[in-house]
Design a protein around this motif. Structure first.
Motif, PDB file in Angstrom:
ATOM      1  N   LEU A  90       0.828  -1.211   0.000  1.00 26.91           N
ATOM      2  CA  LEU A  90       0.000   0.000   0.000  1.00 26.91           C
ATOM      3  C   LEU A  90       0.862   1.261   0.000  1.00 26.91           C
ATOM      4  CD1 LEU A  90      -2.841  -1.028   2.491  1.00 26.91           C
ATOM      5  CD2 LEU A  90      -2.990  -0.832  -0.004  1.00 26.91           C
ATOM      6  N   LEU A  91       1.937   1.237   0.773  1.00 21.84           N
ATOM      7  CA  LEU A  91       2.837   2.398   0.794  1.00 21.84           C
ATOM      8  C   LEU A  91       3.494   2.592  -0.567  1.00 21.84           C
ATOM      9  CD1 LEU A  91       4.252   4.715   2.273  1.00 21.84           C
ATOM     10  CD2 LEU A  91       6.019   3.060   2.953  1.00 21.84           C
ATOM     11  N   LEU A  92       3.998   1.520  -1.165  1.00 21.77           N
ATOM     12  CA  LEU A  92       4.637   1.637  -2.481  1.00 21.77           C
ATOM     13  C   LEU A  92       3.643   2.102  -3.534  1.00 21.77           C
ATOM     14  CD1 LEU A  92       6.947  -1.497  -2.341  1.00 21.77           C
ATOM     15  CD2 LEU A  92       7.683   0.902  -2.401  1.00 21.77           C
ATOM     16  N   ASP A  93       2.410   1.586  -3.484  1.00 22.64           N
ATOM     17  CA  ASP A  93       1.371   2.057  -4.409  1.00 22.64           C
ATOM     18  C   ASP A  93       1.182   3.561  -4.288  1.00 22.64           C
ATOM     19  OD1 ASP A  93       0.858  -0.522  -5.322  1.00 22.64           O
ATOM     20  OD2 ASP A  93      -1.002  -0.750  -4.180  1.00 22.64           O
ATOM     21  N   HIS A  94       1.170   4.046  -3.059  1.00 24.45           N
ATOM     22  CA  HIS A  94       0.966   5.473  -2.826  1.00 24.45           C
ATOM     23  C   HIS A  94       2.167   6.298  -3.311  1.00 24.45           C
ATOM     24  CE1 HIS A  94      -0.861   8.985  -1.073  1.00 24.45           C
ATOM     25  NE2 HIS A  94       0.223   9.230  -0.369  1.00 24.45           N
ATOM     26  N   LEU A  95       3.368   5.820  -3.018  1.00 25.01           N
ATOM     27  CA  LEU A  95       4.568   6.549  -3.434  1.00 25.01           C
ATOM     28  C   LEU A  95       4.674   6.632  -4.953  1.00 25.01           C
ATOM     29  CD1 LEU A  95       7.140   5.137  -0.868  1.00 25.01           C
ATOM     30  CD2 LEU A  95       6.227   7.465  -0.946  1.00 25.01           C
ATOM     31  N   PHE A  96       4.466   5.521  -5.634  1.00 29.11           N
ATOM     32  CA  PHE A  96       4.584   5.509  -7.097  1.00 29.11           C
ATOM     33  C   PHE A  96       3.331   6.064  -7.770  1.00 29.11           C
ATOM     34  CE2 PHE A  96       7.758   2.020  -6.293  1.00 29.11           C
ATOM     35  CZ  PHE A  96       8.845   2.708  -6.775  1.00 29.11           C
ATOM     36  N   GLY A  97       2.147   5.706  -7.254  1.00 26.65           N
ATOM     37  CA  GLY A  97       0.907   6.086  -7.911  1.00 26.65           C
ATOM     38  C   GLY A  97       0.435   7.497  -7.632  1.00 26.65           C
ATOM     39  N   GLU A  98       0.395   7.865  -6.370  1.00 25.31           N
ATOM     40  CA  GLU A  98      -0.139   9.173  -5.992  1.00 25.31           C
ATOM     41  C   GLU A  98       0.924  10.269  -5.954  1.00 25.31           C
ATOM     42  OE1 GLU A  98      -3.326  10.320  -5.422  1.00 25.31           O
ATOM     43  OE2 GLU A  98      -3.841   8.385  -6.301  1.00 25.31           O
ATOM     44  N   GLY A 154       3.934  10.139  -7.387  1.00 26.12           N
ATOM     45  CA  GLY A 154       4.707  10.217  -8.621  1.00 26.12           C
ATOM     46  C   GLY A 154       6.195   9.964  -8.463  1.00 26.12           C
ATOM     47  N   MET A 155       6.580   9.209  -7.450  1.00 31.16           N
ATOM     48  CA  MET A 155       7.998   8.903  -7.272  1.00 31.16           C
ATOM     49  C   MET A 155       8.481   8.010  -8.420  1.00 31.16           C
ATOM     50  SD  MET A 155       9.089  10.443  -4.532  1.00 31.16           S
ATOM     51  CE  MET A 155       7.951  11.804  -4.720  1.00 31.16           C
ATOM     52  N   ASN A 156       9.736   8.153  -8.770  1.00 30.46           N
ATOM     53  CA  ASN A 156      10.340   7.294  -9.783  1.00 30.46           C
ATOM     54  C   ASN A 156      11.225   6.222  -9.148  1.00 30.46           C
ATOM     55  OD1 ASN A 156      10.972   6.596 -12.587  1.00 30.46           O
ATOM     56  ND2 ASN A 156      13.044   7.161 -11.987  1.00 30.46           N
ATOM     57  N   MET A 157      11.731   6.480  -7.935  1.00 32.60           N
ATOM     58  CA  MET A 157      12.578   5.511  -7.266  1.00 32.60           C
ATOM     59  C   MET A 157      12.331   5.537  -5.767  1.00 32.60           C
ATOM     60  SD  MET A 157      16.601   4.973  -6.352  1.00 32.60           S
ATOM     61  CE  MET A 157      16.942   6.643  -6.362  1.00 32.60           C
ATOM     62  N   VAL A 158      12.359   4.355  -5.175  1.00 31.80           N
ATOM     63  CA  VAL A 158      12.329   4.221  -3.725  1.00 31.80           C
ATOM     64  C   VAL A 158      13.575   3.424  -3.354  1.00 31.80           C
ATOM     65  CG1 VAL A 158      11.082   3.294  -1.732  1.00 31.80           C
ATOM     66  CG2 VAL A 158       9.802   4.292  -3.653  1.00 31.80           C
ATOM     67  N   PHE A 214      12.591  -4.856  -4.963  1.00 33.47           N
ATOM     68  CA  PHE A 214      13.809  -4.059  -4.809  1.00 33.47           C
ATOM     69  C   PHE A 214      15.006  -4.881  -5.277  1.00 33.47           C
ATOM     70  CE2 PHE A 214      11.096  -1.758  -1.946  1.00 33.47           C
ATOM     71  CZ  PHE A 214      11.652  -0.500  -1.775  1.00 33.47           C
ATOM     72  N   LYS A 215      16.004  -4.202  -5.788  1.00 30.65           N
ATOM     73  CA  LYS A 215      17.257  -4.843  -6.184  1.00 30.65           C
ATOM     74  C   LYS A 215      18.364  -4.375  -5.241  1.00 30.65           C
ATOM     75  CE  LYS A 215      16.168  -5.513 -11.044  1.00 30.65           C
ATOM     76  NZ  LYS A 215      14.949  -6.107 -10.701  1.00 30.65           N
ATOM     77  N   LYS A 216      19.212  -5.318  -4.842  1.00 29.77           N
ATOM     78  CA  LYS A 216      20.335  -4.976  -3.968  1.00 29.77           C
ATOM     79  C   LYS A 216      21.405  -4.318  -4.829  1.00 29.77           C
ATOM     80  CE  LYS A 216      23.087  -8.153  -2.453  1.00 29.77           C
ATOM     81  NZ  LYS A 216      23.704  -9.283  -1.767  1.00 29.77           N
ATOM     82  N   ASP A 217      21.683  -3.054  -4.557  1.00 29.34           N
ATOM     83  CA  ASP A 217      22.656  -2.303  -5.350  1.00 29.34           C
ATOM     84  C   ASP A 217      24.050  -2.292  -4.748  1.00 29.34           C
ATOM     85  OD1 ASP A 217      20.811  -1.670  -7.298  1.00 29.34           O
ATOM     86  OD2 ASP A 217      20.255   0.229  -6.367  1.00 29.34           O
ATOM     87  N   GLY A 218      24.180  -2.583  -3.471  1.00 30.46           N
ATOM     88  CA  GLY A 218      25.514  -2.577  -2.897  1.00 30.46           C
ATOM     89  C   GLY A 218      25.499  -2.674  -1.389  1.00 30.46           C
ATOM     90  N   LEU A 219      26.704  -2.747  -0.840  1.00 31.69           N
ATOM     91  CA  LEU A 219      26.916  -2.831   0.599  1.00 31.69           C
ATOM     92  C   LEU A 219      27.602  -1.552   1.063  1.00 31.69           C
ATOM     93  CD1 LEU A 219      26.903  -4.681   3.180  1.00 31.69           C
ATOM     94  CD2 LEU A 219      29.261  -5.234   2.576  1.00 31.69           C
ATOM     95  N   ILE A 220      27.083  -0.971   2.125  1.00 31.17           N
ATOM     96  CA  ILE A 220      27.701   0.201   2.734  1.00 31.17           C
ATOM     97  C   ILE A 220      28.330  -0.268   4.044  1.00 31.17           C
ATOM     98  CG2 ILE A 220      27.360   2.547   3.571  1.00 31.17           C
ATOM     99  CD1 ILE A 220      24.711   2.532   1.932  1.00 31.17           C
ATOM    100  N   ARG A 221      29.645  -0.163   4.107  1.00 35.71           N
ATOM    101  CA  ARG A 221      30.358  -0.644   5.278  1.00 35.71           C
ATOM    102  C   ARG A 221      30.234   0.334   6.445  1.00 35.71           C
ATOM    103  NH1 ARG A 221      35.990  -0.872   3.637  1.00 35.71           N
ATOM    104  NH2 ARG A 221      35.366   0.781   2.229  1.00 35.71           N
ATOM    105  N   VAL A 281      12.717   1.053  -9.078  1.00 33.51           N
ATOM    106  CA  VAL A 281      12.228   2.185  -9.861  1.00 33.51           C
ATOM    107  C   VAL A 281      10.796   1.892 -10.306  1.00 33.51           C
ATOM    108  CG1 VAL A 281      14.504   2.985 -10.596  1.00 33.51           C
ATOM    109  CG2 VAL A 281      13.269   1.344 -11.999  1.00 33.51           C
ATOM    110  N   ARG A 282      10.106   2.949 -10.625  1.00 30.35           N
ATOM    111  CA  ARG A 282       8.681   2.880 -10.940  1.00 30.35           C
ATOM    112  C   ARG A 282       8.358   1.823 -11.993  1.00 30.35           C
ATOM    113  NH1 ARG A 282       4.740   7.171 -10.814  1.00 30.35           N
ATOM    114  NH2 ARG A 282       2.935   6.501 -12.000  1.00 30.35           N
ATOM    115  N   SER A 283       9.098   1.797 -13.104  1.00 28.29           N
ATOM    116  CA  SER A 283       8.791   0.845 -14.181  1.00 28.29           C
ATOM    117  C   SER A 283       8.916  -0.598 -13.689  1.00 28.29           C
ATOM    118  CB  SER A 283       9.692   1.082 -15.391  1.00 28.29           C
ATOM    119  OG  SER A 283      11.053   0.924 -15.041  1.00 28.29           O
TER     120      SER A 283
END
Length: 187
Positions: A108-116, A118-122, A142-149, A167-169
């Protein structure tokens, strides 16, 4: 998901929010630090979420039928110019854990962020040893983009965190065509 809805914080949510925000076990797994929070402090915190919510979004998760708040979800660091937001958290009361409520509230939160909004990335930071949040992030797409030490200092040591993004798409391709999805998140 039709069994849940999201709504704005109310002062009447104080006891639930204070109980959740003081849970020691919960804060062992998050990238946030542990603070001892009085109910008076949380009154001010709720007021901030009600009136100063331009770059943050805190919403109470409620069950339909009983209209009972069972937790909250949030997005922080909302950047309307670059259309991105940080997944700030998903907290469900202990008695409602492992029943699918948390997963559905996150959708529901992601629907709101992307749908209402207009976010492109979370994006999200997940403590390296938090297997449950790791699995949930992947479940949402979500995709794991990296590790922050040494990302966070807590319990007398530094801890690594993964950064996850969606990302939205990607979200639309993975989730918006599902039959059980519903954007009816406001009561």
């Amino acid at each position: 998901m039709e069994n849940l809805y999201l709504r704005a914080f109310e002062y009447s949510d104080l006891s639930l929010l204070n109980k959740i925000r003081n849970d020691d076990i919960l804060f062992q797994t998050t990238v946030g630090n542990k603070y001892y929070i009085s109910s008076e402090y949380d009154k001010k915190w709720i007021e901030d979420k009600i009136f100063n919510n331009n770059k943050q979004l805190y919403l109470v998760v409620c069950c339909r039928g009983i209209d009972e708040p069972i937790g909250y979800v949030c997005a922080t660091n909302i950047d309307y110019i670059n259309r991105k937001a940080e997944w700030g958290g998903l907290i469900i009361s202990k008695e409602f854990v492992s029943k699918g409520f948390g997963t559905n509230a996150g959708y529901l939160l992601l629907d709101h962020l992307f749908g209402e909004l207009g976010m492109n990335m979370v994006y999200a930071y997940v403590k390296e040893d938090n297997k449950a949040s790791y699995r949930l992030s992947e479940k949402y797409g979500f995709k794991k983009d990296g590790l922050i030490r040494d990302f966070v200092f807590k319990q007398n040591s530094f801890h690594n965190a993964f950064i996850f993004t969606i990302v939205r798409s990607e979200y639309e391709n993975l989730h918006l065509n599902r039959e059980e999805r519903s954007l009816d998140f406001i009561k």
